[in-house]
Design a protein around this motif. Sequence first.
Motif, PDB file in Angstrom:
ATOM      1  N   CYS A 152       0.828  -1.207   0.000  1.00 57.34           N
ATOM      2  CA  CYS A 152       0.000   0.000   0.000  1.00 57.34           C
ATOM      3  C   CYS A 152       0.861   1.255   0.000  1.00 57.34           C
ATOM      4  N   ARG A 153       2.001   1.190   0.710  1.00 54.09           N
ATOM      5  CA  ARG A 153       2.907   2.337   0.720  1.00 54.09           C
ATOM      6  C   ARG A 153       3.455   2.571  -0.697  1.00 54.09           C
ATOM      7  N   LEU A 155       2.075   1.610  -3.510  1.00 48.91           N
ATOM      8  CA  LEU A 155       0.981   2.029  -4.399  1.00 48.91           C
ATOM      9  C   LEU A 155       0.657   3.513  -4.229  1.00 48.91           C
ATOM     10  N   THR A 156       0.916   4.060  -3.054  1.00 50.16           N
ATOM     11  CA  THR A 156       0.708   5.491  -2.854  1.00 50.16           C
ATOM     12  C   THR A 156       1.629   6.272  -3.781  1.00 50.16           C
ATOM     13  N   MET A 157       2.841   5.740  -3.975  1.00 51.11           N
ATOM     14  CA  MET A 157       3.805   6.438  -4.825  1.00 51.11           C
ATOM     15  C   MET A 157       3.623   6.092  -6.303  1.00 51.11           C
ATOM     16  N   ILE A 158       3.195   4.866  -6.587  1.00 52.32           N
ATOM     17  CA  ILE A 158       3.050   4.411  -7.979  1.00 52.32           C
ATOM     18  C   ILE A 158       1.649   3.838  -8.184  1.00 52.32           C
ATOM     19  N   PRO A 159       0.622   4.705  -8.197  1.00 47.42           N
ATOM     20  CA  PRO A 159      -0.760   4.188  -8.244  1.00 47.42           C
ATOM     21  C   PRO A 159      -1.068   3.366  -9.494  1.00 47.42           C
ATOM     22  N   ARG A 160      -0.349   3.618 -10.604  1.00 46.55           N
ATOM     23  CA  ARG A 160      -0.646   2.869 -11.827  1.00 46.55           C
ATOM     24  C   ARG A 160      -0.332   1.380 -11.692  1.00 46.55           C
ATOM     25  N   ALA A 161       0.498   1.012 -10.720  1.00 47.44           N
ATOM     26  CA  ALA A 161       0.836  -0.401 -10.525  1.00 47.44           C
ATOM     27  C   ALA A 161      -0.344  -1.184  -9.962  1.00 47.44           C
ATOM     28  N   VAL A 162      -1.467  -0.499  -9.711  1.00 49.27           N
ATOM     29  CA  VAL A 162      -2.661  -1.180  -9.200  1.00 49.27           C
ATOM     30  C   VAL A 162      -3.120  -2.271 -10.170  1.00 49.27           C
ATOM     31  N   ASN A 163      -2.686  -2.160 -11.434  1.00 45.09           N
ATOM     32  CA  ASN A 163      -3.027  -3.199 -12.405  1.00 45.09           C
ATOM     33  C   ASN A 163      -2.560  -4.579 -11.941  1.00 45.09           C
ATOM     34  N   GLY A 164      -1.431  -4.631 -11.243  1.00 47.64           N
ATOM     35  CA  GLY A 164      -0.933  -5.898 -10.697  1.00 47.64           C
ATOM     36  C   GLY A 164      -1.893  -6.481  -9.669  1.00 47.64           C
ATOM     37  N   LEU A 165      -2.583  -5.586  -8.955  1.00 48.95           N
ATOM     38  CA  LEU A 165      -3.586  -6.033  -7.981  1.00 48.95           C
ATOM     39  C   LEU A 165      -4.756  -6.706  -8.707  1.00 48.95           C
ATOM     40  N   GLN A 185     -10.348  -8.160   2.319  1.00 44.80           N
ATOM     41  CA  GLN A 185     -11.087  -7.005   2.838  1.00 44.80           C
ATOM     42  C   GLN A 185     -10.168  -6.051   3.602  1.00 44.80           C
ATOM     43  N   GLN A 186      -9.250  -6.664   4.375  1.00 42.57           N
ATOM     44  CA  GLN A 186      -8.260  -5.854   5.088  1.00 42.57           C
ATOM     45  C   GLN A 186      -7.481  -5.000   4.102  1.00 42.57           C
ATOM     46  N   LEU A 187      -6.997  -5.670   3.037  1.00 37.42           N
ATOM     47  CA  LEU A 187      -6.209  -4.975   2.025  1.00 37.42           C
ATOM     48  C   LEU A 187      -7.015  -3.824   1.432  1.00 37.42           C
ATOM     49  N   ALA A 188      -8.283  -4.095   1.115  1.00 38.57           N
ATOM     50  CA  ALA A 188      -9.133  -3.051   0.523  1.00 38.57           C
ATOM     51  C   ALA A 188      -9.192  -1.834   1.430  1.00 38.57           C
ATOM     52  N   GLY A 189      -9.292  -2.081   2.743  1.00 41.00           N
ATOM     53  CA  GLY A 189      -9.395  -0.983   3.701  1.00 41.00           C
ATOM     54  C   GLY A 189      -8.091  -0.207   3.851  1.00 41.00           C
ATOM     55  N   GLU A 190      -6.980  -0.845   3.458  1.00 42.21           N
ATOM     56  CA  GLU A 190      -5.667  -0.213   3.644  1.00 42.21           C
ATOM     57  C   GLU A 190      -5.149   0.463   2.377  1.00 42.21           C
ATOM     58  N   LEU A 191      -5.842   0.265   1.245  1.00 39.62           N
ATOM     59  CA  LEU A 191      -5.377   0.839  -0.021  1.00 39.62           C
ATOM     60  C   LEU A 191      -5.383   2.368   0.043  1.00 39.62           C
ATOM     61  N   PRO A 192      -4.512   3.010  -0.743  1.00 40.07           N
ATOM     62  CA  PRO A 192      -4.552   4.482  -0.814  1.00 40.07           C
ATOM     63  C   PRO A 192      -5.958   4.954  -1.174  1.00 40.07           C
ATOM     64  N   ALA A 193      -6.361   6.095  -0.608  1.00 37.38           N
ATOM     65  CA  ALA A 193      -7.747   6.561  -0.733  1.00 37.38           C
ATOM     66  C   ALA A 193      -8.193   6.690  -2.188  1.00 37.38           C
ATOM     67  N   GLY A 194      -7.312   7.193  -3.057  1.00 39.86           N
ATOM     68  CA  GLY A 194      -7.686   7.382  -4.461  1.00 39.86           C
ATOM     69  C   GLY A 194      -8.012   6.060  -5.138  1.00 39.86           C
ATOM     70  N   ILE A 195      -7.168   5.047  -4.908  1.00 36.00           N
ATOM     71  CA  ILE A 195      -7.380   3.731  -5.507  1.00 36.00           C
ATOM     72  C   ILE A 195      -8.654   3.115  -4.937  1.00 36.00           C
ATOM     73  N   HIS A 196      -8.849   3.273  -3.625  1.00 34.75           N
ATOM     74  CA  HIS A 196     -10.036   2.741  -2.962  1.00 34.75           C
ATOM     75  C   HIS A 196     -11.300   3.315  -3.610  1.00 34.75           C
ATOM     76  N   ALA A 197     -11.302   4.641  -3.828  1.00 38.04           N
ATOM     77  CA  ALA A 197     -12.477   5.301  -4.418  1.00 38.04           C
ATOM     78  C   ALA A 197     -12.692   4.835  -5.859  1.00 38.04           C
ATOM     79  N   ASP A 198     -11.595   4.731  -6.625  1.00 39.56           N
ATOM     80  CA  ASP A 198     -11.700   4.276  -8.018  1.00 39.56           C
ATOM     81  C   ASP A 198     -12.260   2.852  -8.075  1.00 39.56           C
ATOM     82  N   LEU A 199     -11.782   1.988  -7.156  1.00 35.72           N
ATOM     83  CA  LEU A 199     -12.231   0.593  -7.146  1.00 35.72           C
ATOM     84  C   LEU A 199     -13.711   0.501  -6.787  1.00 35.72           C
ATOM     85  N   ARG A 200     -14.124   1.326  -5.846  1.00 39.23           N
ATOM     86  CA  ARG A 200     -15.530   1.304  -5.435  1.00 39.23           C
ATOM     87  C   ARG A 200     -16.419   1.653  -6.636  1.00 39.23           C
TER      88      ARG A 200
END
Length: 224
Positions: A152-153, A155-165, A185-200
Motif C-alpha cells: 500500500c505504501r 501504491l501510494t507512490m506508484i498508483p498505476r501499478a494497481v493493475n498488478g492487484l 477485505q483488510q487490504l481493501a481498507g488499507e489501499l490508498p484513498a484514491g485507488i479505494h475510491a476508483d475501485l468502489r
Amino acid sequence: MFRLIQLYASDDHALVDVDTDGYASELAAWAEFYATPISFFGVGRFDAEGRLVDITVDPVCTAAGKSGLCRGATAVVDTDEYHPLCGDCGAWHDAISLRELAKRLGVPVHPARRAAPAHPQNGGDPTRSLSHRIARELATNVADAAWRRHVCRELTMIPRAVNGLFIGVGALSNRQVLDLFPALQQLAGELPAGIHADLRRAAGKPRSPAGLAALRLGLGASCH
Ligand SMILES: [Zn+2]
C-alpha cells in the motif's frame, strides 16, 4: 480514399459512422483527426467501390492519467464509448481487444504505424516491476500484514501499478477468494484513498478486471 470513423455502442454491437470528408492519403486523414475538436475513433480506408477495408486507430492511449495523457500503447477499446486504450487503462473498463473489435466489425482494426515512444527496459520501469510483484505475490502474501502495508505504501507512490492487484486478485480461484476474503477485505481498507475510491466505482463494471477485483476485495455496492 480515407475517412474519419466514429463508433457508437448499440447493445453488444458497434455502429460505424463515417465522416463525409474524404482524404487522398492516410497522413492527411490523420492530420484532420488530430486537428478537429470532435474526437473520432480512427481512420477508415475505403476501396474504389466505397467499401470499408480496414480501420487504423491512434497508437497512443489518450486516457487521462494523473500527470497528463497516458501515452501507453493502444491495445484494447472500451465498449461503452469505444475509446482506444492501453491494457492498463483498459482494465478499468469493459474492454475488448482490437482483434475482438475487428471480429465484431468484420474489418481489420490496427494501431496506426508511428514511431513508438521510447519505452524503458522492463526491469527499469518501476510501475511494471511493482505491478508484476503484486500480481505474483498476492495469493501467498495477502494475509501478511507487513506485506500489505509495504504494497500500500508503494501504491501510494506508484498508483498505476494497481493493475498488478487486478491481475493477482483476478487469478485467485473461487476457493482462494473464500479462504482469503478477510485478508482481501483488510487490504481493501488499507489501499490508498484514491485507488479505494476508483475501485468502489469500478465495482459497477463487474466484467472489467478492476470491477472483478473490487467485488473480490469486498467493495461491492452492498458493502459500505
Ligand atoms: Zn493508458
